[in-house]
Design an enzyme around this catalytic site. Structure first.
Site, mmCIF file in Angstrom:
data_model
loop_
_atom_site.group_PDB
_atom_site.id
_atom_site.type_symbol
_atom_site.label_atom_id
_atom_site.label_comp_id
_atom_site.label_asym_id
_atom_site.label_seq_id
_atom_site.Cartn_x
_atom_site.Cartn_y
_atom_site.Cartn_z
ATOM 1 N N LYS A 48 54.537 81.744 124.734
ATOM 2 C CA LYS A 48 55.436 80.950 125.566
ATOM 3 C C LYS A 48 56.394 81.847 126.377
ATOM 4 O O LYS A 48 56.838 81.469 127.447
ATOM 5 C CB LYS A 48 56.263 79.989 124.713
ATOM 6 C CG LYS A 48 55.467 79.047 123.817
ATOM 7 C CD LYS A 48 54.668 78.022 124.597
ATOM 8 C CE LYS A 48 54.237 76.810 123.813
ATOM 9 N NZ LYS A 48 53.381 77.031 122.650
HETATM 10 C C1 LIG Z 1 52.240 76.332 122.173
HETATM 11 C C2 LIG Z 1 51.294 77.080 121.325
HETATM 12 C C3 LIG Z 1 49.918 76.820 121.358
HETATM 13 C C4 LIG Z 1 49.315 75.711 122.179
HETATM 14 O O1 LIG Z 1 49.463 75.924 123.552
HETATM 15 P P1 LIG Z 1 49.286 74.712 124.593
HETATM 16 O O2 LIG Z 1 49.604 75.275 125.909
HETATM 17 O O3 LIG Z 1 50.249 73.653 124.141
HETATM 18 O O4 LIG Z 1 47.877 74.241 124.462
HETATM 19 C C5 LIG Z 1 49.079 77.638 120.618
HETATM 20 N N1 LIG Z 1 49.573 78.623 119.849
HETATM 21 C C6 LIG Z 1 50.885 78.897 119.771
HETATM 22 C C7 LIG Z 1 51.357 79.996 118.894
HETATM 23 C C8 LIG Z 1 51.802 78.135 120.513
HETATM 24 O O5 LIG Z 1 53.112 78.413 120.449
#
Ligand SMILES: *Cc1c(COP(=O)(O)O)cnc(C)c1O
Length: 466
Positions: free
Chosen positions: A114
């Site tokens: 993120k």
């Molecule tokens: C948010 C997240 C996901 C999923 O990502 P999306 O974009 O919501 O599909 C997968 N792994 C981790 C560690 C995350 O923080």
């Protein structure tokens, strides 16, 4: 570049990049997409080889931004966004076997992918708000990682105050503490008595309350915000270039919840990256795998797993894919989405489903398999995977592909974000990097609110302080 909503009525107004950035969700409840996909030729892509990450970022995102921000400012924002990453390559690759690679997306300030988008978003918001003399109230919902990344990217910026909802007791201690130990008057954490889908529903209700939206200057940082998806396309190109694209075929396996990350892979493909397959990895919350199998999208109840950031049943960005796969038919999207809110599900048209299946596959990973893969990878490669990444590896292994296709698994989080689960499964304790010393002792700041839009709305109105 102009942006339209996935639910636009005929003749609906198109927005420029800055407007789509600040709005987050369209007023009609839809998600923004660019009017057309910018494309790069194989020569263009070859010319990007060897660029530092921030410069590659500028090349990839510039066509989406157009004249809305000048090159020098944008280059500056990108350079600042990635300067704080702990690895020089920003998103390095590690090789697991002859054809399988891990794309490490966890070298940012909160140890999950993120950060890649959020750090850029922080700079973009700051620039655009200052240029327009505006302030904004950011409200976000997190399944665990978005919240920490948003707080880290937005703290200390005068033009924004930030409210983050997380589902109480359903995120890991490390995830929660990365949010709640931040002591900043512009940052407020809300623990909701519910699950992530409840948090996301409250968020959507706040966005659909146009009076509230205008009064507080509401902005969003969830992956419904187009700029996040845009920022994530960059590492698909970075990985592809490092492995020989445009002259090598690629397949990406992506641990998926809200469908933002894997949709960014789809965008990279539309832009010219030779992606053979986009492989969705889910945990036992498998709505996307079921939808691919049956054509029916029907959320059920969420089951807690060791990969909490994917404990999701309403996968918001899937709407963007439906819009694309239906030939950009906003009327079809409107019909399906009203089916979802009125009868709790919808069934895709045969042609739309066929189009999606021609580019995407999906595989569900149950908890014993997560444990098996974490143990096996530690024994064979001396690498400790986090549980989200393990679901991605499962999906990559489950897919049949030609031998010359490089399989790239997105390693979305550092194992130390989930120390208890990882230690229980592997017998090895993943240590937090030294910059987090003291995290587990610092005082926490958050309020607990019921799963109720009115309670959250009143809290924000009282506390926004702008
Ligand atoms: C948010 C997240 C996901 C999923 O990502 P999306 O974009 O919501 O599909 C997968 N792994 C981790 C560690 C995350 O923080």
């Amino acid at each position: 570049m102009k942006y339209i909503s996935t639910r636009a009525e005929p003749g609906g107004k198109a927005l420029d990049f800055n407007e789509a950035l600040l709005a987050g969700l369209a007023r009609d409840g839809g998600l923004f997409l660019p009017m057309e996909w910018p494309t790069f030729t194989p020569n263009d892509i070859n010319a990007m080889r060897g660029l530092p990450y921030a410069e590659l970022c500028l090349k990839i995102i510039k066509p989406f931004i157009g004249e809305a921000i000048d090159d020098e400012t944008l280059g500056d924002i990108a350079a600042k966004a990635y300067a704080g990453f702990s690895h020089k390559a920003v998103t390095p690759l590690a090789q697991l076997d002859e054809r399988t690679f891990l794309l490490e997306l966890f070298h940012g300030p909160t140890l999950a992918f993120k950060d890649l988008a959020m750090q850029l978003l922080g700079g973009l918001f700051d620039h655009v708000l200052k240029a327009q003399g505006r302030k904004m109230t950011i409200v976000g919902a997190t399944s665990g990682d978005t919240g920490g990344a948003a707080i880290e990217a937005m703290r200390g910026r005068d033009a924004v105050s930030t409210f983050i909802m997380h589902p109480r007791g359903r995120v890991s201690d490390v995830q929660r503490r990365m949010m709640t130990t931040v002591d900043d008057p512009g940052v407020k954490n809300i623990a909701i008595e519910g699950n992530f889908d409840d948090c996301q529903n409250i968020l959507k209700a706040l966005f659909n309350d146009h009076g509230f939206r205008d009064e507080v200057g509401l902005g969003g940082v969830n992956s419904i915000n187009w700029a996040r998806v845009m920022a994530q396309t960059v590492y698909y190109f970075a990985a592809g270039l490092a492995l020989g694209a445009p002259n090598r075929r690629l397949a990406f396996a992506v641990p998926t919840g809200n469908f933002g990350d894997v949709f960014a892979g789809y965008v990279a493909k539309r832009m010219g990256l030779p992606i053979e397959r986009l492989i969705i990895g889910t945990n036992t919350n498998d709505i996307l795998v079921r939808t691919l199998e049956t054509g029916e999208y029907r959320p059920t109840s969420v089951v807690p797993t060791t990969s909490p950031s994917m404990d999701i049943q309403v996968s918001s960005n899937f709407e963007r894919l439906i819009f694309e796969a239906s030939g950009r038919d906003a009327a079809e999207v409107r019909g399906l989405m009203s089916g979802l809110s009125q009868s709790g599900g919808f069934t895709l048209k045969d042609e739309t489903l066929a189009k999606i299946r021609s580019e995407f596959s999906g595989h569900r990973c149950d908890e014993p398999r997560v444990e098996g893969l974490i143990r096996e990878t530690l024994a064979e490669s001396n690498m400790l995977l986090d549980p989200h990444t393990a679901t991605g590896l499962h999906a990559a292994r489950a897919e049949t592909l030609d031998a010359d296709v490089a399989r790239i698994v997105l390693a979305t989080a550092h194992p130390a974000k989930f120390p208890d689960a990882v230690e229980k499964m592997s017998g090895r304790h993943p240590a937090l990097p030294p910059q987090f010393d003291g995290l587990l002792e610092r005082p926490e700041h958050f309020v607990v609110l019921p799963n109720d839009v009115d309670a959250v709305r009143s809290y924000i109105l009282n506390e926004k302080g702008l």
